[in-house]
Design an enzyme around this catalytic site. Sequence first.
Site, PDB file in Angstrom:
ATOM      1  CG  HIS A 106      -1.783  -0.105   2.972  1.00 56.20           C
ATOM      2  ND1 HIS A 106      -0.831   0.834   2.645  1.00 56.20           N
ATOM      3  CD2 HIS A 106      -2.462  -0.371   1.815  1.00 56.20           C
ATOM      4  CE1 HIS A 106      -0.914   1.123   1.358  1.00 56.20           C
ATOM      5  NE2 HIS A 106      -1.894   0.417   0.829  1.00 56.20           N
ATOM      6  CG  HIS A 180      -5.163   3.652  -0.568  1.00 54.46           C
ATOM      7  ND1 HIS A 180      -5.767   3.140  -1.688  1.00 54.46           N
ATOM      8  CD2 HIS A 180      -3.950   3.062  -0.503  1.00 54.46           C
ATOM      9  CE1 HIS A 180      -4.970   2.257  -2.264  1.00 54.46           C
ATOM     10  NE2 HIS A 180      -3.851   2.197  -1.563  1.00 54.46           N
ATOM     11  CD  GLU A 321      -1.239   4.757  -2.056  1.00 51.35           C
ATOM     12  OE1 GLU A 321      -0.923   4.118  -1.042  1.00 51.35           O
ATOM     13  OE2 GLU A 321      -1.315   4.231  -3.193  1.00 51.35           O
TER      14      GLU A 321
END
Length: 357
Positions: A106, A180, A321
């Site tokens: 991420h 998320h 996602e």
Amino acid sequence: MKVEKQSFGKTASGEEALLYTITNKNGMSVNFTDFGAIIVKIIVPDRWGKLEDVVLGYDDLASYEHNEPGYGSLIGRNANRIKNAVIHINNKTYNLEKNDGQNNLHGGSISYNKYMYKTKVLCEDNLASIEFFRVSPDMEQGFPGELKVSMTYTLTDDNELILKYHAVSNQDTVVNLTNHSYFNLSGHGSGTVLNQKVKILANEFTPTDDELIPTGEIREVSGTPMDFQTLKSIGQDIFKDYIPLKQAGGYDHNYILNNYKNNQGNTVEKAAELMDDKSGRVMEVYTDMPGMQLYTGNFITGTETGKEGFVYEKQGGVCFETQYYPNSCNTPNFPSSIRKAGETYDHCTIFKFSVSK
């Protein structure tokens, strides 16, 4: 359509954060904060009209400053994992933070959910939008290029939450943004999502190694526990003796969406559906992205207090996602997440809520 704002407290560095609430004519409301462009609450009716918050999160700003699970977060500059925390662009190597074993996850330990954003609000009769925007400087998180990034959330009277991602860099760079949010259609504090049902319009997924990095293989889901081509409960196969599920401790896998395979993502089409028989709530996911990570909250520790004092259980929420595939910047046969200088990154995802009959 109504938009309200109020104080959400101050960050540890003294910045004032705001909480925005959009409410539509049906009573559905969504809360956002300009800290991290985070979705804090999504409140929708069940089949009897009872309103419930269906995303996991926190009541206070301080908790969002930590937020290890990434509840409600805008994720960037690159969502998901990059192998060995290294990217190669124009014959130059860039080393990123190793915050997931030897890999980058991420974008790093400080993802895009840890920054303050400027805002613009637009309110009309049948929809309201909030745009969160900032400039990510050159070499932030180790990525080249100054990236102008914006995240626009729109709520409609059709109970659609529309997410529009926009970014442009002054250098060639990686751009792969996602949201998320962890969904639990029975209510954020109702326990696990194992009895809720999922459908994914994808015939294939990308298997991984033990570090959850795709191997480059593309595998058919048919005949495996990864198959969600028709509605089935999350818990039906999650504990099966199947290597990908053992590696991830549940579902944490990228699905290759049929829409992208069929038309290269030129249109926003349905990608997935979540259904809760108990409440009757249904959420459909639409996107123009090539992939979607189904993540079933396998790393929720069961020790952290969330909203309203609830301690969230492992697999207490499920994420959808939408994304470029994990490590796509380093995998030639995957759709590339590298954007050229001046090339616009524009993608859309929609979460549409309704109730079953």
